[in-house]
Each structure stands twice: as C-alpha cells, then as structure tokens.
Design an enzyme around this catalytic site. Structure first.
Site, PDB file in Angstrom:
ATOM      1  N   SER A 128       7.260   8.537 -35.736  1.00  0.00           N
ATOM      2  CA  SER A 128       6.595   7.714 -34.723  1.00  0.00           C
ATOM      3  C   SER A 128       5.099   7.640 -35.011  1.00  0.00           C
ATOM      4  O   SER A 128       4.485   6.570 -34.946  1.00  0.00           O
ATOM      5  CB  SER A 128       6.837   8.288 -33.326  1.00  0.00           C
ATOM      6  OG  SER A 128       8.168   8.099 -32.907  1.00  0.00           O
ATOM      7  N   ARG A 138       6.732  13.959 -30.354  1.00  0.00           N
ATOM      8  CA  ARG A 138       7.129  15.012 -31.291  1.00  0.00           C
ATOM      9  C   ARG A 138       7.567  14.433 -32.646  1.00  0.00           C
ATOM     10  O   ARG A 138       7.716  15.166 -33.622  1.00  0.00           O
ATOM     11  CB  ARG A 138       8.270  15.825 -30.687  1.00  0.00           C
ATOM     12  CG  ARG A 138       8.341  17.295 -31.089  1.00  0.00           C
ATOM     13  CD  ARG A 138       8.876  17.616 -32.474  1.00  0.00           C
ATOM     14  NE  ARG A 138       8.764  19.026 -32.818  1.00  0.00           N
ATOM     15  CZ  ARG A 138       9.752  19.899 -32.743  1.00  0.00           C
ATOM     16  NH1 ARG A 138      10.947  19.522 -32.328  1.00  0.00           N
ATOM     17  NH2 ARG A 138       9.549  21.158 -33.106  1.00  0.00           N
ATOM     18  N   SER A 139       7.733  13.146 -32.728  1.00  0.00           N
ATOM     19  CA  SER A 139       8.273  12.514 -33.926  1.00  0.00           C
ATOM     20  C   SER A 139       7.183  12.190 -34.936  1.00  0.00           C
ATOM     21  O   SER A 139       6.331  11.337 -34.679  1.00  0.00           O
ATOM     22  CB  SER A 139       9.005  11.225 -33.545  1.00  0.00           C
ATOM     23  OG  SER A 139       9.210  10.399 -34.665  1.00  0.00           O
ATOM     24  N   PRO A 140       7.194  12.819 -36.120  1.00  0.00           N
ATOM     25  CA  PRO A 140       6.184  12.467 -37.119  1.00  0.00           C
ATOM     26  C   PRO A 140       6.336  11.028 -37.606  1.00  0.00           C
ATOM     27  O   PRO A 140       5.340  10.382 -37.957  1.00  0.00           O
ATOM     28  CB  PRO A 140       6.433  13.474 -38.249  1.00  0.00           C
ATOM     29  CG  PRO A 140       7.840  13.922 -38.070  1.00  0.00           C
ATOM     30  CD  PRO A 140       8.100  13.876 -36.598  1.00  0.00           C
TER      31      PRO A 140
END
Length: 216
Positions: free
Chosen positions: A17, A13-15
């Site tokens: 990342s 869910r982490s942009p």
C-alpha cells in the site's frame, strides 16, 4: 467529460500500500480523477491466524520482494519502528494488545470523511515505511496531517470520540472490497472492476483511459 472516480482499499500495515500510494496520489494530480481512500484493518486484525496458516516462505519472500520493488521504483523503505501491528515476527504471534493500528485506521477514515484520505495515507505511510523512528510520537503525525491539509487535533479527537461509527465505516469498506471481487490491499476499484496490487496501476490507468480519463 465529468471527473472520473475510483476507490482504493488500503492498510497502514501493508508495505505494498505504501509503495502504491504516492503513485495513486500523482494520478489525481496528472489526470481529472478523484481517488477515495477506503481504509481497512490489516489481515493481522481481520484474520489473526493468517500468518500461522500461510506457507512458511510467505513472510520471508514478501519482505524481500517489497524491498526489491522499492529499490526498483526509487522509493525509500525501512522496517517500521514501531510496526503498526504488535507481532512477534519469529513466532508470527499477533499480540492481544494493539496500541497503534486502531488509532491509525480511525485517523485514516476520519481523513477520508474530509476528502483528504489519500493525501493523509501517503504522508503517514512515508513516516511509517520511510524510516522515521517513533513515528507515533511527538509531532510526526500532526506534521503529516498538516501536509495533507488537515487539522490533526480535529481528526484525532474524532478518532477517539467517534470510534464506533468510524469502525462501522471501516467494516463497510471491507465489505465493499469483498463485494468488488477482492480481499487484499492495495486494491483500486474503478467502475466495479478491482485492480489488486501496486503492480496493477498502469493497467488501471489503461482501463480508465478507455472510459475517457483526461489529463488536467
């Protein structure tokens, strides 16, 4: 000199990342280095009240910033369709039913079991954050798995039948992240030292070169 190794704690869910992953992967191709993916569940799962209790400007700034960073790095970025987390972005309320993130994270851990977690995370995050609509349907994920050198049917079956064990491993990843001295993603940990954020990659490489990191 032996091959150096590091762990990267990471969320689908982490942009940020997403913005870091192709660069982590490139490091393993340029240097005698192994980076092990340690997927964790995002804050929306670990701390559902995070979005409600954080500063009202946090979400808007984060969305502006990751788009800006993507443009600076020349990395394609688009809002995920669907979002890996079912959430009302106006009220910030996290839905009780989460049809995507558990499957994704278990797939990532199943890939990590096979030593292909980083490649799988890279290929899948390019779908989610790179503009592929309905990335969860059809053969999109199967194609990403194939590009990472994985048998998608195999890891999908494992994610379904071995979910409890995979979740235990994912929880252990979170504990290892916190033990290393951080809580967020992406965090690369080398020799017990955490490097949080996509903007700390060069600093991590500098530290690894001090430890003898060599080009391939």
């Amino acid at each position: 000199m032996p091959t150096l190794s590091a762990d990267v704690f990471w969320s689908f869910r982490s942009p940020y990342s997403y913005l870091a992953t192709r660069r982590y992967r490139a490091l393993t191709q340029e240097y005698d280095l192994t980076i092990t993916l340690r997927p964790v569940y995002p804050l929306a799962i670990r701390r559902p009240d995070f979005f409600e209790t954080n500063h009202p400007n946090w979400l808007g700034y984060t969305m502006r910033d990751f788009v800006r960073v993507a443009q600076y790095l020349g990395i394609p970025v688009a809002p995920p369709r669907p979002d890996p987390i079912a959430q009302n972005m106006l009220t910030r309320q996290i839905a009780a039913d989460q049809p995507y993130i558990f499957r994704l994270t278990r797939l990532g851990q199943a890939a990590a079991r096979r030593g292909a977690g980083l490649a799988f995370a890279d290929e899948v995050s390019r779908l989610i954050w790179g503009g592929t609509e309905n990335w969860h349907e059809g053969d999109h994920l199967a194609g990403a798995a194939a590009r990472a050198g994985l048998d998608f049917a195999q890891i999908e079956a494992e994610a379904a039948t071995d979910a409890e064990a995979l979740d235990a491993e994912i929880a252990a990843n979170q504990q290892a992240l916190e033990k290393a001295g951080h809580w967020g993603v992406p965090t690369l940990v080398f020799d017990g030292e955490p490097f949080f954020g996509q903007d700390r990659i060069d600093l991590a490489v500098w530290r690894m070169k001090q430890a003898g990191l060599e080009s391939r």
